[in-house]
Design an enzyme around this catalytic site. Structure first.
Site, PDB file in Angstrom:
ATOM      1  N   GLU A 257       0.825  -1.223   0.000  1.00  0.00           N
ATOM      2  CA  GLU A 257       0.000   0.000   0.000  1.00  0.00           C
ATOM      3  C   GLU A 257       0.852   1.263   0.000  1.00  0.00           C
ATOM      4  OE1 GLU A 257      -3.824   1.986   2.338  1.00  0.00           O
ATOM      5  OE2 GLU A 257      -2.998   0.064   3.000  1.00  0.00           O
ATOM      6  N   LYS A 273      -8.668  -0.992   1.030  1.00  0.00           N
ATOM      7  CA  LYS A 273      -9.717  -1.346   1.979  1.00  0.00           C
ATOM      8  C   LYS A 273     -10.598  -2.390   1.320  1.00  0.00           C
ATOM      9  CE  LYS A 273      -9.639   0.151   5.351  1.00  0.00           C
ATOM     10  NZ  LYS A 273      -8.905  -0.423   6.512  1.00  0.00           N
TER      11      LYS A 273
END
Length: 486
Positions: A257, A273
């Site tokens: 990420e 997410k």
């Protein structure tokens, strides 16, 4: 300062292995992931200045100064900004187009540093500083897309790197060992369940919409961290991986990420997410990916964080430039599928890279919404400090460009021979405790399994490591594999 090309290699790890044990050596590792976000490996060593924050004090140490560390008169961001300012663009005329790092500062911000930054009560520091950076004036860079490599620096830096290259392949590292009894959870499953229930109460009361709840796992280690990093890297290559060795301990991160990137005035955040584990069976794996893409719950969690980051970037962006070109796109990694979104903006003329980083730290995907209230709840409910987990590692170069990850899938190997890693996930109003608990295990199961392959027993503590060929080591954490809140 000048650029000199060197023979290209696909494995920056083969070069970094020579210097991995040096204090302040840092490997910004694309993991061989390929593509836009896995393009560059950046290898750093011998910083001229070391800067760290501990117990609220910022310290600066010149590499060749006999005085040792001195206390900075400025806060951390101002201290770092002072070392990156005043570099003219003309000084980089010999650097090939696209090379991301031309000297600057690189290191990490711990999640707990964000408490002071956000004006919250600052917990007592752990054994590692809440921030640690080196001023690196030279670098070895591999460009995996163009298949070129080179060294940027002065003549002395080139000579130092060339000596390292001549030793490549000749270095042997001590074995890594996970000391028996292996990995232990800081929380029981029941304690996780109690914290989950408290988050749900806060959501029902209207305090927050989403909280990223994480649990910690711990153990003890011996030997060299490098064999562990290489084994983890083989299992779960990721485009924002980091290996950073400091006097206080070592950070190993296999992060997929990006927190924030700034290149030529353009900002990009890429929050994750939504997660599903990968499967060996292609049909089952494709079904898991499709189910994730169609999950309204995961899409809703993703949109909440996108809105939070639009607000964060809006603090430093030119008016009207914040956009969302990708919304919950599927990205697949060796261990998991993720939903990833992209938020971009143009940096306002009155702002710089440091103010943009400050606006977005810590990342919304690892806190919740609203960010400050979610951080307060996390601090209240989680068992101890997060440390480096959910902080950020990366660089800020002299030209004003930067790239920072979010420290998930990450381990702290501390100088006192303790180790820690965390797994977590977002809790929202319709979350179920069983699935959220299992998700927190799924995300770090490859770390636990890899560590336990190195399990050593008391009679082996002279440094012998169990031979993989002798058979697999039984898990001391069956719930990693079977799940369930019991």
């Amino acid at each position: 300062m000048f650029w000199r090309e060197m023979p290209y290699t696909e494995e920056g790890s083969e070069i970094f292995a020579v210097v991995a044990d040096e204090p302040w050596s840092m490997f910004l590792d694309s993991g061989g992931a390929g593509g836009l976000r896995g393009r560059f490996d950046i290898l750093l060593r011998n910083p001229r200045v070391r800067i760290w924050e501990q117990r609220g004090q910022v310290w600066v140490e010149e590499a060749l100064s006999p005085e040792g560390p001195i206390r900075s008169a400025w806060p951390l961001m101002e201290t770092l900004r002072s070392y990156c300012s005043g570099k003219g663009v003309s000084g980089f005329a010999g650097l090939p187009s696209g090379i991301p790092f031309a000297g600057g500062v690189a290191g990490y911000l711990a999640y707990d540093w964000g408490h002071r930054h956000q004006g919250l009560h600052a917990p007592e520091d752990g054994p590692l500083p809440t921030a640690a950076f080196g001023l690196y004036e030279h670098a070895l860079v591999l460009d995996h897309r163009r298949r070129v490599a080179g060294i940027w620096g002065d003549r002395r830096a080139h000579e130092d790197w060339e000596r390292c290259l001549s030793r490549r392949g000749g270095e042997t590292k001590d074995s890594f060992g996970l000391v028996h009894p292996g990995i232990e959870p800081v929380w029981t499953a029941e304690e996780y369940g109690a914290a989950f229930a408290a988050v749900e109460e806060y959501i029902r009361a209207g305090d927050c919409y989403q909280v990223n709840l994480a649990q910690c796992f711990s153990g003890r280690w011996q030997g060299s961290f490098w064999p562990l990093y290489m084994r983890l890297r083989e299992r779960s290559a990721a485009p924002f991986s980091v290996c950073l060795n400091t006097p206080w301990g070592t950070l190993l991160s296999l992060s997929p990420e990006r927190l924030l990137r700034l290149q030529d005035g353009e900002l990009e955040a890429r929050p994750i997410k939504g997660t599903r584990p990968r499967h060996a069976d292609p049909v089952q794996d494709a079904a898991a990916a499709a189910e994730l893409q169609q999950s309204r719950k995961d899409q809703a969690e993703n949109v909440m964080i996108v809105d939070l980051l639009r607000n964060d970037l809006g603090q430093v962006a030119e008016t009207g430039t914040v956009r969302v070109p990708e919304l919950h796109a599927l990205e697949s990694f060796p261990q998991v599928h993720h939903l990833v979104s992209s938020i971009v903006a143009r940096l306002d003329k009155g702002q710089d890279a440091w103010s943009a980083l400050a606006a977005c730290f810590p990342g919304g995907s690892v806190t919740g919404t609203p960010k400050v209230r979610a951080m307060e709840i996390i601090s209240e409910l989680e068992a101890g400090l997060r440390g480096l987990y959910c902080g950020s590692a990366g660089y800020m170069d002299f030209r004003g460009n930067m790239d920072w990850n979010i420290l998930i899938r990450s381990l702290e190997l501390r100088a006192d021979r303790s180790l820690r890693f965390w797994g977590g996930g977002a809790v929202v109003a319709d979350s179920e405790v069983e699935s959220e608990y299992q998700e927190s295990l799924d995300k770090v199961a490859f770390i636990e399994r890899t560590l336990e392959e190195f399990l050593v027993f008391p009679e082996n503590l002279a440094g012998n490591v169990l031979d993989e060929a002798a058979g697999s080591v039984p898990s001391v954490r069956p719930s990693f594999h079977s799940g369930g809140v019991r």
